[in-house]
Design a protein around this motif. Sequence first.
Motif, PDB file in Angstrom:
ATOM      1  N   ASP A 265      17.041 -47.779  26.412  1.00  0.00           N
ATOM      2  CA  ASP A 265      16.037 -46.848  26.943  1.00  0.00           C
ATOM      3  C   ASP A 265      16.634 -45.447  26.994  1.00  0.00           C
ATOM      4  O   ASP A 265      16.995 -44.944  28.053  1.00  0.00           O
ATOM      5  CB  ASP A 265      15.646 -47.323  28.349  1.00  0.00           C
ATOM      6  CG  ASP A 265      14.661 -46.376  29.007  1.00  0.00           C
ATOM      7  OD1 ASP A 265      14.079 -45.536  28.303  1.00  0.00           O
ATOM      8  OD2 ASP A 265      14.488 -46.485  30.236  1.00  0.00           O
ATOM      9  N   ILE A 266      16.771 -44.825  25.804  1.00  0.00           N
ATOM     10  CA  ILE A 266      17.478 -43.538  25.785  1.00  0.00           C
ATOM     11  C   ILE A 266      16.693 -42.453  25.071  1.00  0.00           C
ATOM     12  O   ILE A 266      17.149 -41.341  24.934  1.00  0.00           O
ATOM     13  CB  ILE A 266      18.850 -43.666  25.079  1.00  0.00           C
ATOM     14  CG1 ILE A 266      18.685 -44.356  23.728  1.00  0.00           C
ATOM     15  CG2 ILE A 266      19.846 -44.385  25.939  1.00  0.00           C
ATOM     16  CD1 ILE A 266      19.908 -44.249  22.854  1.00  0.00           C
ATOM     17  N   MET A 267      15.477 -42.755  24.615  1.00  0.00           N
ATOM     18  CA  MET A 267      14.766 -41.740  23.828  1.00  0.00           C
ATOM     19  C   MET A 267      14.268 -40.608  24.725  1.00  0.00           C
ATOM     20  O   MET A 267      13.641 -40.831  25.748  1.00  0.00           O
ATOM     21  CB  MET A 267      13.591 -42.391  23.103  1.00  0.00           C
ATOM     22  CG  MET A 267      12.752 -41.378  22.352  1.00  0.00           C
ATOM     23  SD  MET A 267      11.582 -42.159  21.249  1.00  0.00           S
ATOM     24  CE  MET A 267      10.347 -40.862  21.143  1.00  0.00           C
ATOM     25  N   PRO A 268      14.589 -39.360  24.346  1.00  0.00           N
ATOM     26  CA  PRO A 268      14.070 -38.226  25.114  1.00  0.00           C
ATOM     27  C   PRO A 268      12.616 -37.972  24.738  1.00  0.00           C
ATOM     28  O   PRO A 268      12.203 -38.280  23.621  1.00  0.00           O
ATOM     29  CB  PRO A 268      14.955 -37.063  24.668  1.00  0.00           C
ATOM     30  CG  PRO A 268      15.441 -37.446  23.305  1.00  0.00           C
ATOM     31  CD  PRO A 268      15.429 -38.939  23.217  1.00  0.00           C
TER      32      PRO A 268
ATOM     33  N   LEU B 288       9.148 -53.598  27.192  1.00  0.00           N
ATOM     34  CA  LEU B 288       9.400 -53.735  28.618  1.00  0.00           C
ATOM     35  C   LEU B 288       8.681 -52.587  29.320  1.00  0.00           C
ATOM     36  O   LEU B 288       8.967 -51.415  29.066  1.00  0.00           O
ATOM     37  CB  LEU B 288      10.900 -53.669  28.906  1.00  0.00           C
ATOM     38  CG  LEU B 288      11.735 -54.803  28.291  1.00  0.00           C
ATOM     39  CD1 LEU B 288      13.212 -54.485  28.349  1.00  0.00           C
ATOM     40  CD2 LEU B 288      11.459 -56.110  29.014  1.00  0.00           C
ATOM     41  N   THR B 289       7.718 -52.973  30.161  1.00  0.00           N
ATOM     42  CA  THR B 289       6.999 -51.951  30.929  1.00  0.00           C
ATOM     43  C   THR B 289       7.379 -52.135  32.388  1.00  0.00           C
ATOM     44  O   THR B 289       7.119 -53.191  32.957  1.00  0.00           O
ATOM     45  CB  THR B 289       5.473 -52.124  30.733  1.00  0.00           C
ATOM     46  OG1 THR B 289       5.216 -52.160  29.320  1.00  0.00           O
ATOM     47  CG2 THR B 289       4.704 -50.970  31.353  1.00  0.00           C
TER      48      THR B 289
ATOM     49  N   LYS C 166       5.116 -39.363  23.353  1.00  0.00           N
ATOM     50  CA  LYS C 166       5.022 -38.442  24.488  1.00  0.00           C
ATOM     51  C   LYS C 166       5.710 -38.974  25.751  1.00  0.00           C
ATOM     52  O   LYS C 166       6.281 -38.232  26.517  1.00  0.00           O
ATOM     53  CB  LYS C 166       3.552 -38.117  24.788  1.00  0.00           C
ATOM     54  CG  LYS C 166       2.849 -37.513  23.567  1.00  0.00           C
ATOM     55  CD  LYS C 166       1.793 -36.550  23.966  1.00  0.00           C
ATOM     56  CE  LYS C 166       2.406 -35.253  24.427  1.00  0.00           C
ATOM     57  NZ  LYS C 166       1.554 -34.104  24.306  1.00  0.00           N
ATOM     58  N   GLU C 167       5.612 -40.310  25.950  1.00  0.00           N
ATOM     59  CA  GLU C 167       6.257 -40.915  27.130  1.00  0.00           C
ATOM     60  C   GLU C 167       7.113 -42.094  26.692  1.00  0.00           C
ATOM     61  O   GLU C 167       6.738 -43.246  26.884  1.00  0.00           O
ATOM     62  CB  GLU C 167       5.196 -41.448  28.109  1.00  0.00           C
ATOM     63  CG  GLU C 167       4.242 -40.431  28.654  1.00  0.00           C
ATOM     64  CD  GLU C 167       3.096 -41.135  29.379  1.00  0.00           C
ATOM     65  OE1 GLU C 167       3.380 -41.989  30.247  1.00  0.00           O
ATOM     66  OE2 GLU C 167       1.936 -40.864  29.042  1.00  0.00           O
ATOM     67  N   PRO C 168       8.267 -41.800  26.106  1.00  0.00           N
ATOM     68  CA  PRO C 168       9.079 -42.898  25.547  1.00  0.00           C
ATOM     69  C   PRO C 168       9.577 -43.893  26.591  1.00  0.00           C
ATOM     70  O   PRO C 168       9.925 -45.019  26.246  1.00  0.00           O
ATOM     71  CB  PRO C 168      10.234 -42.166  24.871  1.00  0.00           C
ATOM     72  CG  PRO C 168      10.211 -40.782  25.380  1.00  0.00           C
ATOM     73  CD  PRO C 168       8.839 -40.487  25.877  1.00  0.00           C
ATOM     74  N   LYS C 169       9.591 -43.497  27.857  1.00  0.00           N
ATOM     75  CA  LYS C 169      10.126 -44.407  28.879  1.00  0.00           C
ATOM     76  C   LYS C 169       9.066 -45.412  29.360  1.00  0.00           C
ATOM     77  O   LYS C 169       9.392 -46.356  30.072  1.00  0.00           O
ATOM     78  CB  LYS C 169      10.615 -43.621  30.106  1.00  0.00           C
ATOM     79  CG  LYS C 169      11.570 -42.501  29.756  1.00  0.00           C
ATOM     80  CD  LYS C 169      12.999 -42.867  30.107  1.00  0.00           C
ATOM     81  CE  LYS C 169      13.963 -41.791  29.669  1.00  0.00           C
ATOM     82  NZ  LYS C 169      15.040 -42.262  28.846  1.00  0.00           N
TER      83      LYS C 169
ATOM     84  N   ASP D 258      -2.960 -45.446  19.721  1.00  0.00           N
ATOM     85  CA  ASP D 258      -2.697 -45.024  21.105  1.00  0.00           C
ATOM     86  C   ASP D 258      -1.256 -45.309  21.509  1.00  0.00           C
ATOM     87  O   ASP D 258      -0.615 -44.517  22.191  1.00  0.00           O
ATOM     88  CB  ASP D 258      -3.650 -45.751  22.070  1.00  0.00           C
ATOM     89  CG  ASP D 258      -5.072 -45.221  21.937  1.00  0.00           C
ATOM     90  OD1 ASP D 258      -5.216 -44.104  21.379  1.00  0.00           O
ATOM     91  OD2 ASP D 258      -6.012 -45.919  22.367  1.00  0.00           O
ATOM     92  N   TYR D 259      -0.787 -46.501  21.078  1.00  0.00           N
ATOM     93  CA  TYR D 259       0.588 -46.885  21.396  1.00  0.00           C
ATOM     94  C   TYR D 259       1.573 -45.887  20.783  1.00  0.00           C
ATOM     95  O   TYR D 259       2.525 -45.451  21.431  1.00  0.00           O
ATOM     96  CB  TYR D 259       0.862 -48.305  20.877  1.00  0.00           C
ATOM     97  CG  TYR D 259       2.319 -48.695  20.907  1.00  0.00           C
ATOM     98  CD1 TYR D 259       2.907 -49.199  22.059  1.00  0.00           C
ATOM     99  CD2 TYR D 259       3.114 -48.553  19.766  1.00  0.00           C
ATOM    100  CE1 TYR D 259       4.257 -49.542  22.083  1.00  0.00           C
ATOM    101  CE2 TYR D 259       4.458 -48.881  19.775  1.00  0.00           C
ATOM    102  CZ  TYR D 259       5.029 -49.382  20.933  1.00  0.00           C
ATOM    103  OH  TYR D 259       6.358 -49.713  20.954  1.00  0.00           O
ATOM    104  N   LEU D 260       1.341 -45.520  19.509  1.00  0.00           N
ATOM    105  CA  LEU D 260       2.249 -44.576  18.842  1.00  0.00           C
ATOM    106  C   LEU D 260       2.259 -43.229  19.573  1.00  0.00           C
ATOM    107  O   LEU D 260       3.312 -42.658  19.848  1.00  0.00           O
ATOM    108  CB  LEU D 260       1.823 -44.363  17.380  1.00  0.00           C
ATOM    109  CG  LEU D 260       1.922 -45.581  16.454  1.00  0.00           C
ATOM    110  CD1 LEU D 260       1.465 -45.209  15.049  1.00  0.00           C
ATOM    111  CD2 LEU D 260       3.349 -46.126  16.398  1.00  0.00           C
TER     112      LEU D 260
END
Length: 300
Positions: free
Chosen positions: A277-280, A245-246, A265-268, A258-260
């Motif tokens: 959607d809780i990864m810091p 979900l973007t 770096k930007e988990p959100k 690139d996705y990994l």
Amino acid sequence: MLIPRASNTAGNVDAVFYRILWIEISLLVIVTFVLVFFVIKYNSSKKTVPENISGSVILEIIWMVIPTLIVLLMFYIGLVSFDSIRAVPKTVMDIRVTGRQWSWLFTYENGRQSSDLRVPVGKAVKLLLTSDDVLHSFYIPAFRIKEDCVPKMETYLSFTPNEIGTYDIFCTEFCGLGHSGMVSKVVVMNDNDFASWYAAVPATAKMDGQKLLEEKGCLGCHTTDGSKKIGPTFKGLYDSQVTVLTNGKERNVKADEDYLRKSIKEPKADVVKGYPDIMPAVLVKPGELDAIVEYIETLK
Ligand SMILES: [Cu+2]
């Protein structure tokens, strides 16, 4: 005894617990006895007319003074024990403990880091506790020690382990979705085993992706064996098709390098469908990011 007493503080804490428990059991017995006695004595079938008492200074003094003394006694028992638990011996090994959603990180004096706590038997240890994000609470039942980990603050615990073995570490402050998985182990080793473990990996060793995943706390939520935790597994992730979900819109992407990198770096940015959607955001240096991504790519 269900939980072993594996530190010098354990016996102390148990003694306080049992002394207070005995005081409470004695009170329970006395109150129950008096209650039953009067129920029988003033049973309505006996037609006794009770006397109307309007006040008694002596009685009132007795029932204020005796409970106060009992409470003060319990306070004293606890205070003496607390003082001895908080006193830190002069020669101690300092270990930094960092709580974060949802794992523990232990950093030793020589820079070595691990996700489980390792200590030599019979040596005093001082833990310096803090948190990277929210409130956590560090708890080792077998040592009878517990202390909060507070962001931007340092708290401490000290203990001397007295039995070789492996014991549970829990987080006892509800700290989010992965709280129940925020567990680790404390391994109490003999002097030689500890010394060789302690010296084994120099701080400059080549970065190992698997070790980094453990140290950064990633494995609190992700697995490397295909099983499902709070987050998706890393096994078979590389080069697979993922529905994400973007900005709330569903789309299919290929989990390439690139996705990994972006997801770490930007988990959100892209949240995998079906997961919260809780990864810091993870703080990684460029070299560390390379090593982690390289490792995930090998998990076919
Ligand atoms: Cu926690």
